[in-house]
Design a protein around this motif. Structure first.
Motif, PDB file in Angstrom:
ATOM      1  N   LEU A  80       0.828  -1.203   0.000  1.00 32.49           N
ATOM      2  CA  LEU A  80       0.000   0.000   0.000  1.00 32.49           C
ATOM      3  C   LEU A  80       0.864   1.255   0.000  1.00 32.49           C
ATOM      4  O   LEU A  80       1.927   1.299   0.613  1.00 32.49           O
ATOM      5  N   GLY A  81       0.352   2.267  -0.718  1.00 30.11           N
ATOM      6  CA  GLY A  81       1.053   3.547  -0.798  1.00 30.11           C
ATOM      7  C   GLY A  81       0.245   4.499  -1.647  1.00 30.11           C
ATOM      8  O   GLY A  81      -0.855   4.172  -2.091  1.00 30.11           O
ATOM      9  N   HIS A 135       4.087   6.509   4.891  1.00 25.32           N
ATOM     10  CA  HIS A 135       2.844   5.858   4.450  1.00 25.32           C
ATOM     11  C   HIS A 135       3.090   4.931   3.259  1.00 25.32           C
ATOM     12  O   HIS A 135       2.288   4.063   2.969  1.00 25.32           O
ATOM     13  N   ASN A 136       4.193   5.132   2.547  1.00 28.46           N
ATOM     14  CA  ASN A 136       4.479   4.376   1.323  1.00 28.46           C
ATOM     15  C   ASN A 136       5.395   3.181   1.540  1.00 28.46           C
ATOM     16  O   ASN A 136       5.980   2.670   0.584  1.00 28.46           O
ATOM     17  N   LEU A 188      -5.508  -0.406 -12.708  1.00 25.36           N
ATOM     18  CA  LEU A 188      -5.582  -0.086 -11.278  1.00 25.36           C
ATOM     19  C   LEU A 188      -4.271  -0.227 -10.513  1.00 25.36           C
ATOM     20  O   LEU A 188      -4.260  -0.216  -9.282  1.00 25.36           O
ATOM     21  N   GLY A 189      -3.149  -0.354 -11.228  1.00 22.98           N
ATOM     22  CA  GLY A 189      -1.895  -0.416 -10.483  1.00 22.98           C
ATOM     23  C   GLY A 189      -0.691  -0.771 -11.315  1.00 22.98           C
ATOM     24  O   GLY A 189      -0.788  -1.054 -12.508  1.00 22.98           O
ATOM     25  N   TYR A 228      -4.717   5.458  -5.150  1.00 23.27           N
ATOM     26  CA  TYR A 228      -4.530   6.174  -3.885  1.00 23.27           C
ATOM     27  C   TYR A 228      -4.969   5.271  -2.746  1.00 23.27           C
ATOM     28  O   TYR A 228      -5.794   4.371  -2.907  1.00 23.27           O
ATOM     29  N   MET A 229      -4.377   5.501  -1.613  1.00 23.66           N
ATOM     30  CA  MET A 229      -4.539   4.651  -0.437  1.00 23.66           C
ATOM     31  C   MET A 229      -5.998   4.334  -0.111  1.00 23.66           C
ATOM     32  O   MET A 229      -6.353   3.187   0.100  1.00 23.66           O
ATOM     33  N   ASN A 230      -6.839   5.356  -0.069  1.00 22.10           N
ATOM     34  CA  ASN A 230      -8.215   5.180   0.414  1.00 22.10           C
ATOM     35  C   ASN A 230      -9.089   4.320  -0.474  1.00 22.10           C
ATOM     36  O   ASN A 230     -10.187   3.949  -0.076  1.00 22.10           O
ATOM     37  N   LEU A 231      -8.622   4.019  -1.703  1.00 21.42           N
ATOM     38  CA  LEU A 231      -9.399   3.177  -2.618  1.00 21.42           C
ATOM     39  C   LEU A 231      -8.640   1.900  -2.994  1.00 21.42           C
ATOM     40  O   LEU A 231      -8.928   1.281  -4.009  1.00 21.42           O
TER      41      LEU A 231
END
Length: 188
Positions: free
Chosen positions: A9-10, A21-22, A44-45, A65-68
């Motif tokens: 995650l990041g 956070h990354n 998506l990535g 982004y982190m929240n999704l």
């Protein structure tokens, strides 16, 4: 061939590259560099494929982004037909001292927005996760600045060894299984 989805995650963007956070992205970048593989931007990535001893590890850095993050995790699990127990989500954890490692079979989101979204979209909190301690050395009201802040010099120095250890954990998860990996690495 047994498949695993390893999600770091990041947040995307150079301004986040060296932030606490990354750490999920940083660990997967370390694994990819050590193994001589590279990431390709896909749906998506960014995805890299690592084959070791009859196993395929898909390394995923969601670009949602982190929240999704859950959107990317869910998409790749379904696309590659990977079982939840072969998913490992790597995330930062404020509740653990810097560099402390906690591997768990399941758990709460612990207030982490990335995990919250994954739990929501997988409709489950039962998936393996690898929490990397970033400590909580921030003043009241400064959590966001701290989490999105860059590592200090001492942490940067210690990070080298912690990244190497983290890469071992990723491989152990696929080769030795979750329980052995937890017994070997938790608290190291």
């Amino acid at each position: 061939m047994k498949k695993f989805l390893i999600v770091g995650l990041g947040n995307i963007g150079s301004e986040y590259a060296n932030t606490r956070h990354n750490i999920g992205f940083k660990i997967l970048d370390y694994v990819a560099n050590a193994e001589g593989i590279s990431f390709q931007t896909q749906k998506l990535g960014d995805v890299a494929e690592l084959k070791i001893k009859g196993r395929t590890l898909l390394l995923l850095k969601p670009n949602t982004y982190m929240n999704l993050s859950g959107k990317a995790v869910n998409y790749w699990l379904e696309k590659e037909k990977i079982e939840k127990e072969n998913l490992l989500v790597i995330t930062d954890d404020l509740n653990l001292a810097f560099g402390t490692i906690r591997i768990k079979t399941k758990g709460t989101d612990g207030g982490h927005n990335g995990l919250k979204n994954i739990q929501l979209l997988l409709n489950s909190s039962e998936y393996p996760r690898f929490r990397f301690g970033i400590s909580d050395a921030f003043k009241k009201g400064k959590q966001v600045d701290y989490v999105l802040g860059e590592w200090d010099e001492t942490e940067k120095e210690q990070l080298k060894e912690r990244l190497a250890l983290s890469a071992e954990i990723v491989k152990s998860f696929a080769l030795a299984g979750l329980n052995t990996t937890m017994n070997t690495f938790n608290g190291k």
